[in-house]
Design an enzyme around this catalytic site. Structure first.
Site, PDB file in Angstrom:
ATOM      1  CG  ASP A   3      47.433  37.059  46.069  1.00 56.31           C
ATOM      2  OD1 ASP A   3      47.294  35.906  46.530  1.00 56.31           O
ATOM      3  OD2 ASP A   3      46.636  37.564  45.258  1.00 56.31           O
ATOM      4  N   GLY A  32      42.562  37.912  39.324  1.00 53.48           N
ATOM      5  CA  GLY A  32      42.016  38.571  38.134  1.00 53.48           C
ATOM      6  C   GLY A  32      41.592  40.008  38.403  1.00 53.48           C
ATOM      7  CG  LEU A  37      23.981  23.683  55.472  1.00 51.86           C
ATOM      8  CD1 LEU A  37      25.184  24.492  55.942  1.00 51.86           C
ATOM      9  CD2 LEU A  37      22.687  24.335  55.964  1.00 51.86           C
ATOM     10  CB  ALA A  38      23.502  18.233  53.326  1.00 46.24           C
ATOM     11  CE1 TYR A  50      33.021  34.115  47.049  1.00 45.50           C
ATOM     12  CE2 TYR A  50      30.842  34.296  46.057  1.00 45.50           C
ATOM     13  CZ  TYR A  50      32.178  34.672  46.103  1.00 45.50           C
ATOM     14  OH  TYR A  50      32.663  35.591  45.206  1.00 45.50           O
TER      15      TYR A  50
HETATM   16  P1  NAD Z   1      40.879  35.279  41.969  1.00 46.33           P
HETATM   17  O1  NAD Z   1      40.794  33.905  42.536  1.00 46.33           O
HETATM   18  O2  NAD Z   1      41.380  35.473  40.592  1.00 46.33           O
HETATM   19  O3  NAD Z   1      41.699  36.236  42.952  1.00 46.33           O
HETATM   20  C1  NAD Z   1      41.569  36.236  44.340  1.00 46.33           C
HETATM   21  C2  NAD Z   1      42.936  36.489  44.931  1.00 46.33           C
HETATM   22  O4  NAD Z   1      42.853  36.478  46.360  1.00 46.33           O
HETATM   23  C3  NAD Z   1      43.940  35.388  44.535  1.00 46.33           C
HETATM   24  O5  NAD Z   1      45.079  35.934  43.937  1.00 46.33           O
HETATM   25  C4  NAD Z   1      44.239  34.704  45.850  1.00 46.33           C
HETATM   26  O6  NAD Z   1      45.550  34.160  45.932  1.00 46.33           O
HETATM   27  C5  NAD Z   1      44.011  35.833  46.847  1.00 46.33           C
HETATM   28  N1  NAD Z   1      43.808  35.289  48.190  1.00 46.33           N
HETATM   29  C6  NAD Z   1      42.988  34.279  48.540  1.00 46.33           C
HETATM   30  N2  NAD Z   1      43.144  33.998  49.842  1.00 46.33           N
HETATM   31  C7  NAD Z   1      44.074  34.859  50.334  1.00 46.33           C
HETATM   32  C8  NAD Z   1      44.659  35.038  51.598  1.00 46.33           C
HETATM   33  N3  NAD Z   1      44.349  34.258  52.644  1.00 46.33           N
HETATM   34  N4  NAD Z   1      45.597  36.005  51.745  1.00 46.33           N
HETATM   35  C9  NAD Z   1      45.963  36.774  50.703  1.00 46.33           C
HETATM   36  N5  NAD Z   1      45.422  36.648  49.456  1.00 46.33           N
HETATM   37  C10 NAD Z   1      44.493  35.698  49.277  1.00 46.33           C
HETATM   38  O7  NAD Z   1      39.408  35.870  42.125  1.00 46.33           O
HETATM   39  P2  NAD Z   1      38.722  37.118  41.416  1.00 46.33           P
HETATM   40  O8  NAD Z   1      37.738  36.589  40.482  1.00 46.33           O
HETATM   41  O9  NAD Z   1      39.714  38.095  40.958  1.00 46.33           O
HETATM   42  O10 NAD Z   1      37.893  37.696  42.658  1.00 46.33           O
HETATM   43  C11 NAD Z   1      38.284  38.825  43.416  1.00 46.33           C
HETATM   44  C12 NAD Z   1      37.161  39.138  44.396  1.00 46.33           C
HETATM   45  O11 NAD Z   1      35.939  39.375  43.686  1.00 46.33           O
HETATM   46  C13 NAD Z   1      36.876  38.008  45.366  1.00 46.33           C
HETATM   47  O12 NAD Z   1      36.599  38.533  46.643  1.00 46.33           O
HETATM   48  C14 NAD Z   1      35.648  37.358  44.780  1.00 46.33           C
HETATM   49  O13 NAD Z   1      34.884  36.704  45.762  1.00 46.33           O
HETATM   50  C15 NAD Z   1      34.918  38.543  44.183  1.00 46.33           C
HETATM   51  N6  NAD Z   1      33.996  38.173  43.098  1.00 46.33           N
HETATM   52  C16 NAD Z   1      34.451  37.607  41.935  1.00 46.33           C
HETATM   53  C17 NAD Z   1      33.518  37.273  40.941  1.00 46.33           C
HETATM   54  C18 NAD Z   1      33.911  36.671  39.622  1.00 46.33           C
HETATM   55  O14 NAD Z   1      33.043  36.383  38.810  1.00 46.33           O
HETATM   56  N7  NAD Z   1      35.192  36.461  39.342  1.00 46.33           N
HETATM   57  C19 NAD Z   1      32.170  37.496  41.157  1.00 46.33           C
HETATM   58  C20 NAD Z   1      31.764  38.050  42.341  1.00 46.33           C
HETATM   59  C21 NAD Z   1      32.678  38.389  43.311  1.00 46.33           C
END
Ligand code: NAD
Length: 445
Positions: free
Chosen positions: A237, A217, A295-296, A351
């Site tokens: 990706d 996203g 965690l548990a 996380y």
């Molecule tokens: P999403 O799940 O839509 O996208 C994450 C992308 O990372 C996916 O396309 C996935 O295939 C890719 N990915 C995962 N593991 C991978 C790997 N090993 N190698 C290559 N690509 C990999 O998530 P998002 O909501 O777009 O989130 C993007 C970032 O923002 C993330 O780091 C997430 O933790 C952070 N974030 C999101 C939110 C939220 O509300 N959506 C809130 C806080 C932080």
């Protein structure tokens, strides 16, 4: 994903019902997510006040003019800029109260408030009064959020109040580009020496951005947004996401690499791809996963998987790029953190740990990025409407959406806009910081 309450209260009947039932009544935010222009305040009515002085800083007035802002006359104020650098005693805070009360009464719905304070103090009493401005702005942000308006503050470091530096700040914080950023206080430093730092900003060649997790996203929205500014995007990706990744690359004329960042050999492929593109000017560490469990009950695999993608891959990519000298002079770096990394979240020890780590990493790596005339910042999204939040249980999702000053979730475009800002010339003064895109989430506030 549809926010049904947001749609519902746009109709007068829905709004009346929501009021009667004491439900939140979010307003549709004013967003701007197109390519940067020369004059970002053009068409906006701007009011600058300086509660503790006879007039706002000349450099601030020059920045407003340079960005095309027009003075408000009697019209509703769309951008209110508060020069609070002189709010250094209790009498000055009284003036802040009186003048801001008057000015905020004229603030248009969905308006922006930006306060400027200073880090230069000569006594503890001055420090106290300047910090009072931060509390004032955070509280004001909570009050005006229900009108879709926002308030933020920048603490100007020594030498940071030049007209160009302030124009950079106004371009984001005083416009609709920061629609989902509110209640934030950031340090705004003196701009680094333009001879190195300006290199990616002034270059004629096409600048290259590497985005991990580009099919998701926030990653895809960021790729599209950067493409509007002429960036060539290398999106990475997992192989399972090859189809959407290919579609995205076709759409924006970008390059792609379908690889799992944690798989053996993946970083060799990444380095080869980067080398073919002539190095990187912007690195967005966006790939991230959740494996939620208390965690548990958390398994070793769940802990390790999150750490491998969210943290170890970031460190390894940077180490390889540094070693190969593939970050171009003036390069920017952005790490996607999370509110969970600031506030902690039950069921997310893995996380939250990984996302907190990125905040510490950005602060500590700023010196190394400085050495190449670049910057690094963490972006901490709050509740953003994406596949990640779609997977939440319904009640948790609804609470996440509403527990912020704007009473709604953000969009991937809101986060993309913040990243586009950090990649832009205007943001050279921001480094080692956390930019929260969370609508002033009540979590970790
Ligand atoms: P999403 O799940 O839509 O996208 C994450 C992308 O990372 C996916 O396309 C996935 O295939 C890719 N990915 C995962 N593991 C991978 C790997 N090993 N190698 C290559 N690509 C990999 O998530 P998002 O909501 O777009 O989130 C993007 C970032 O923002 C993330 O780091 C997430 O933790 C952070 N974030 C999101 C939110 C939220 O509300 N959506 C809130 C806080 C932080």
């Amino acid at each position: 994903m549809t926010d049904r309450l947001l749609s519902f209260v746009q109709h007068p009947l829905g709004r009346r019902l929501a009021r009667a039932l004491n439900l939140p009544q979010p307003v549709t935010l004013a967003r701007r997510q197109d390519a940067w222009t020369d004059k970002e305040l053009a068409g906006r009515t701007v009011l600058a006040i300086a509660p503790a002085s006879t007039a706002p800083m000349p450099s601030l007035l020059a920045a407003i003019v340079a960005e095309g802002g027009s003075s408000s006359g009697d019209a509703p104020v769309q951008s209110l800029i508060v020069d609070a650098t002189g709010c250094r005693d209790v009498a000055a805070l009284h003036a802040l109260f009186e003048q801001a009360q008057h000015a905020v009464a004229r603030l248009a719905p969905r308006g922006r408030v930006l306060a400027l304070t200073s880090s230069g103090v000569t006594s503890a009493a001055e420090a106290a009064c300047l910090q009072a401005v931060q509390g004032f702005i955070r509280a004001l942000a909570k009050e005006i959020g229900r009108r879709g308006a926002t308030a933020n503050a920048l603490v100007l470091q020594e030498g940071a109040a030049s007209a160009t530096a302030l124009a950079g700040a106004l371009r984001f914080f005083a416009t609709d580009r920061s629609a989902y950023v509110s209640g934030q206080v950031l340090a705004w430093r003196k701009e680094p020496d333009p001879s190195t730092a300006a290199s990616i900003d002034a270059t004629d060649r096409v600048r290259v951005a590497l985005i991990t997790g580009a099919a998701g996203g926030i990653g895809a929205a960021t790729a599209r947004r950067l493409a509007l500014d002429g960036w060539r995007v290398l999106g990475i990706d997992v192989p399972a996401a090859r189809a959407p990744l290919e579609g995205l690359a076709r759409e924006i004329g970008g390059a792609l690499l379908a690889a799992d960042l944690t798989a053996p050999g993946a970083l060799d492929e990444l380095i080869d791809a980067v080398r073919r593109l002539g190095g990187i000017d912007l690195l967005v560490h966006n790939a991230g996963i959740t494996r939620d469990r208390t965690l548990a009950r958390m398994s070793v695999a769940e802990w390790d998987a999150v750490m491998a993608v969210n943290l170890a891959a970031v460190l390894a990519i940077d180490a390889r790029l540094d070693e190969a000298g593939l970050l171009n002079a003036g390069a920017r770096e952005v790490c996607l953190s999370s509110i969970s990394g600031i506030a902690g979240n039950a069921g997310q020890t893995n996380y939250s740990a990984s996302k907190a780590a990125l905040i510490g990493y950005a602060a500590a790596r700023a010196a190394a990025m400085d050495a190449i005339g670049g910057t690094i910042n963490a972006v901490a999204p709050g509740f953003i409407e994406t596949a990640m939040t779609r997977r939440m249980p319904v009640m948790v999702r609804e609470a996440g959406r509403r527990l912020n000053a704007l009473k709604q979730g953000g969009t991937p475009g809101d986060v993309a806009e913040a990243i586009a800002f950090l990649a832009s010339p205007g943001a050279r003064a921001l480094t080692g910081q956390v930019l929260r895109v969370c609508g002033q989430s009540l979590l970790g506030a």
